[in-house]
Design a protein around this motif. Sequence first.
Motif, PDB file in Angstrom:
ATOM      1  N   SER A  40      -2.078 128.414  19.186  1.00  0.00           N
ATOM      2  CA  SER A  40      -2.976 127.277  18.977  1.00  0.00           C
ATOM      3  C   SER A  40      -2.218 126.087  18.404  1.00  0.00           C
ATOM      4  N   ASN A  41      -1.385 126.339  17.411  1.00  0.00           N
ATOM      5  CA  ASN A  41      -0.625 125.250  16.789  1.00  0.00           C
ATOM      6  C   ASN A  41       0.345 124.621  17.782  1.00  0.00           C
ATOM      7  N   GLN A  42       0.950 125.446  18.617  1.00  0.00           N
ATOM      8  CA  GLN A  42       1.852 124.920  19.646  1.00  0.00           C
ATOM      9  C   GLN A  42       1.069 124.016  20.598  1.00  0.00           C
ATOM     10  N   SER A  43      -0.105 124.497  21.026  1.00  0.00           N
ATOM     11  CA  SER A  43      -0.938 123.724  21.938  1.00  0.00           C
ATOM     12  C   SER A  43      -1.361 122.403  21.305  1.00  0.00           C
ATOM     13  N   PHE A  44      -1.780 122.455  20.047  1.00  0.00           N
ATOM     14  CA  PHE A  44      -2.231 121.245  19.359  1.00  0.00           C
ATOM     15  C   PHE A  44      -1.098 120.242  19.201  1.00  0.00           C
ATOM     16  N   ASN A  45       0.063 120.710  18.788  1.00  0.00           N
ATOM     17  CA  ASN A  45       1.206 119.809  18.595  1.00  0.00           C
ATOM     18  C   ASN A  45       1.622 119.151  19.902  1.00  0.00           C
ATOM     19  N   ASP A  46       1.609 119.918  20.971  1.00  0.00           N
ATOM     20  CA  ASP A  46       1.958 119.358  22.278  1.00  0.00           C
ATOM     21  C   ASP A  46       0.913 118.332  22.722  1.00  0.00           C
ATOM     22  N   TYR A  47      -0.330 118.650  22.499  1.00  0.00           N
ATOM     23  CA  TYR A  47      -1.404 117.729  22.884  1.00  0.00           C
ATOM     24  C   TYR A  47      -1.294 116.413  22.120  1.00  0.00           C
ATOM     25  N   MET A  48      -1.027 116.480  20.822  1.00  0.00           N
ATOM     26  CA  MET A  48      -0.997 115.288  19.991  1.00  0.00           C
ATOM     27  C   MET A  48       0.185 114.377  20.297  1.00  0.00           C
ATOM     28  N   LYS A  49       1.176 114.885  21.021  1.00  0.00           N
ATOM     29  CA  LYS A  49       2.302 114.045  21.419  1.00  0.00           C
ATOM     30  C   LYS A  49       1.875 112.975  22.421  1.00  0.00           C
ATOM     31  N   THR A  50       0.823 113.260  23.162  1.00  0.00           N
ATOM     32  CA  THR A  50       0.371 112.315  24.186  1.00  0.00           C
ATOM     33  C   THR A  50      -0.996 111.719  23.878  1.00  0.00           C
ATOM     34  N   ALA A  51      -1.732 112.310  22.965  1.00  0.00           N
ATOM     35  CA  ALA A  51      -3.075 111.816  22.644  1.00  0.00           C
ATOM     36  C   ALA A  51      -3.000 110.491  21.892  1.00  0.00           C
ATOM     37  N   LYS A  52      -4.010 109.658  22.077  1.00  0.00           N
ATOM     38  CA  LYS A  52      -4.114 108.389  21.362  1.00  0.00           C
ATOM     39  C   LYS A  52      -5.258 108.475  20.362  1.00  0.00           C
ATOM     40  N   ILE A  53      -4.913 108.492  19.104  1.00  0.00           N
ATOM     41  CA  ILE A  53      -5.930 108.603  18.059  1.00  0.00           C
ATOM     42  C   ILE A  53      -6.741 107.314  18.002  1.00  0.00           C
ATOM     43  N   SER A  54      -8.045 107.457  17.874  1.00  0.00           N
ATOM     44  CA  SER A  54      -8.929 106.291  17.830  1.00  0.00           C
ATOM     45  C   SER A  54      -8.639 105.436  16.602  1.00  0.00           C
ATOM     46  N   SER A  55      -8.704 104.125  16.792  1.00  0.00           N
ATOM     47  CA  SER A  55      -8.512 103.195  15.682  1.00  0.00           C
ATOM     48  C   SER A  55      -9.847 102.773  15.071  1.00  0.00           C
ATOM     49  N   ASN A  56     -10.947 103.335  15.587  1.00  0.00           N
ATOM     50  CA  ASN A  56     -12.273 103.018  15.069  1.00  0.00           C
ATOM     51  C   ASN A  56     -12.533 103.848  13.818  1.00  0.00           C
ATOM     52  N   THR A  57     -12.357 103.217  12.665  1.00  0.00           N
ATOM     53  CA  THR A  57     -12.458 103.929  11.389  1.00  0.00           C
ATOM     54  C   THR A  57     -13.854 104.480  11.161  1.00  0.00           C
ATOM     55  N   VAL A  58     -14.862 103.718  11.488  1.00  0.00           N
ATOM     56  CA  VAL A  58     -16.247 104.142  11.256  1.00  0.00           C
ATOM     57  C   VAL A  58     -16.565 105.402  12.061  1.00  0.00           C
ATOM     58  N   GLN A  59     -16.201 105.392  13.335  1.00  0.00           N
ATOM     59  CA  GLN A  59     -16.476 106.546  14.180  1.00  0.00           C
ATOM     60  C   GLN A  59     -15.646 107.761  13.753  1.00  0.00           C
ATOM     61  N   SER A  60     -14.398 107.523  13.396  1.00  0.00           N
ATOM     62  CA  SER A  60     -13.537 108.631  12.955  1.00  0.00           C
ATOM     63  C   SER A  60     -14.080 109.267  11.688  1.00  0.00           C
ATOM     64  N   GLN A  61     -14.547 108.438  10.765  1.00  0.00           N
ATOM     65  CA  GLN A  61     -15.123 108.947   9.522  1.00  0.00           C
ATOM     66  C   GLN A  61     -16.415 109.715   9.784  1.00  0.00           C
ATOM     67  N   GLN A  62     -17.183 109.247  10.747  1.00  0.00           N
ATOM     68  CA  GLN A  62     -18.419 109.946  11.099  1.00  0.00           C
ATOM     69  C   GLN A  62     -18.114 111.345  11.625  1.00  0.00           C
ATOM     70  N   VAL A  63     -17.141 111.449  12.518  1.00  0.00           N
ATOM     71  CA  VAL A  63     -16.771 112.749  13.072  1.00  0.00           C
ATOM     72  C   VAL A  63     -16.306 113.691  11.962  1.00  0.00           C
ATOM     73  N   SER A  64     -15.463 113.189  11.066  1.00  0.00           N
ATOM     74  CA  SER A  64     -14.967 114.019   9.961  1.00  0.00           C
ATOM     75  C   SER A  64     -16.087 114.406   9.001  1.00  0.00           C
ATOM     76  N   ARG A  65     -16.949 113.456   8.701  1.00  0.00           N
ATOM     77  CA  ARG A  65     -18.040 113.714   7.751  1.00  0.00           C
ATOM     78  C   ARG A  65     -18.987 114.795   8.272  1.00  0.00           C
ATOM     79  N   VAL A  66     -19.432 114.635   9.498  1.00  0.00           N
ATOM     80  CA  VAL A  66     -20.371 115.598  10.070  1.00  0.00           C
ATOM     81  C   VAL A  66     -19.700 116.962  10.245  1.00  0.00           C
ATOM     82  N   GLY A  67     -18.467 116.963  10.746  1.00  0.00           N
ATOM     83  CA  GLY A  67     -17.754 118.220  10.953  1.00  0.00           C
ATOM     84  C   GLY A  67     -17.548 118.985   9.668  1.00  0.00           C
TER      85      GLY A  67
END
Length: 260
Positions: A40-67
Motif C-alpha cells: 500500500s505504501n509503495q502504491s501511495f508513494n508512486d501515485y503521489m509522484k504524479t498526483a496534483k494536490i488541490s490548492s483549495n484550502t477550504v475544500q481540503s480542510q473539509q475533506v480532512s475534517r469530515v474524514g
Amino acid sequence: MKKYLYILPIVFLSIACGTVPITGRKQFNLVSDAEVLSLSNQSFNDYMKTAKISSNTVQSQQVSRVGNKIVQAVIRYFKNAGLGNEPANYQWQFILVKDKTPNAFALPGGKVVVNDGILPYPQDDDGLAVVLGHEIAHAVVKHSSERLSQQMMAQYGQMAIDALMTGKSNESKKLASTIYGLGAQYGVMLPYSRTQEYEADKLGLIFMTMAGYTPEKAPEFWQRMAANSATVPEFMSTHPADGNRIKALQDAIPEARKYK
C-alpha cells in the motif's frame, strides 16, 4: 500432485477466515497486514509522484475534517465493542487532489484520496461523509487484503500462493503489481466484489451516523451521482447498479440510526 492442488484451497479456507465487524460476514484472508501495508505504501508513494494536490484550502480542510471525524467515531466503536484499537494505529491521511474524475479511493493503513471532481455531488459535509464513510469502511475491514487473497487463490495453481507464503518479496510485488494496478495505474485499487461494495455502503452509512452525520443523505448522494453522469464514472464502475445500491441504503437507514 493434483490431489494436493484440490486440497490446498480447503486447507486455507479452514485457517484464514475472520469476521467483519457489524455485518458478521466471514472473511477470507491469506495476506499479512505487514505485507499489505508495504504494498500500500509503495502504491501511495508512486501515485503521489504524479498526483496534483488541490490548492483549495477550504475544500481540503473539509475533506480532512469530515474524514477524521468519522475515523474518531470508528475508533470509539472498536474500543467499546472490544474489537481492539487497530483503526487508531492506522496512519490516517485525507488528501484532496486535482482530478475532475468523480472518484475517491482508500489504501490499506489509512491513506484516503479524494478527487476534487467528486465534490459537486456531496453538496455538504453530510454528503461528503457518504463518500468518506464508504472508503474508510473499505480500509477498516481490510477489503483490499481479502481481494488480494481471493486473487491469490484463483492463481494458486501458478504457484502464486507459494511465492507469497514463503516470503519471496520480489514475486509478491510482481503479483501485487498486477492486482493493484501499479505502474501506469498508480493508486487505483483492485476492483472490489459487489458483496464488498454493499458492505462498505452499509458500514459507511453506520460509521457516518456514529460521527453525527445524517444517513438519509446517502441515497440522495447516489441519486445525484446517477442523474448527473452521462456515462458510468470510475467511482461507480465496479459498483452495484444505481437502483439496487440506493434501495439497499434506504433499507439500511433504520439500522444505522441505532448507532447514533
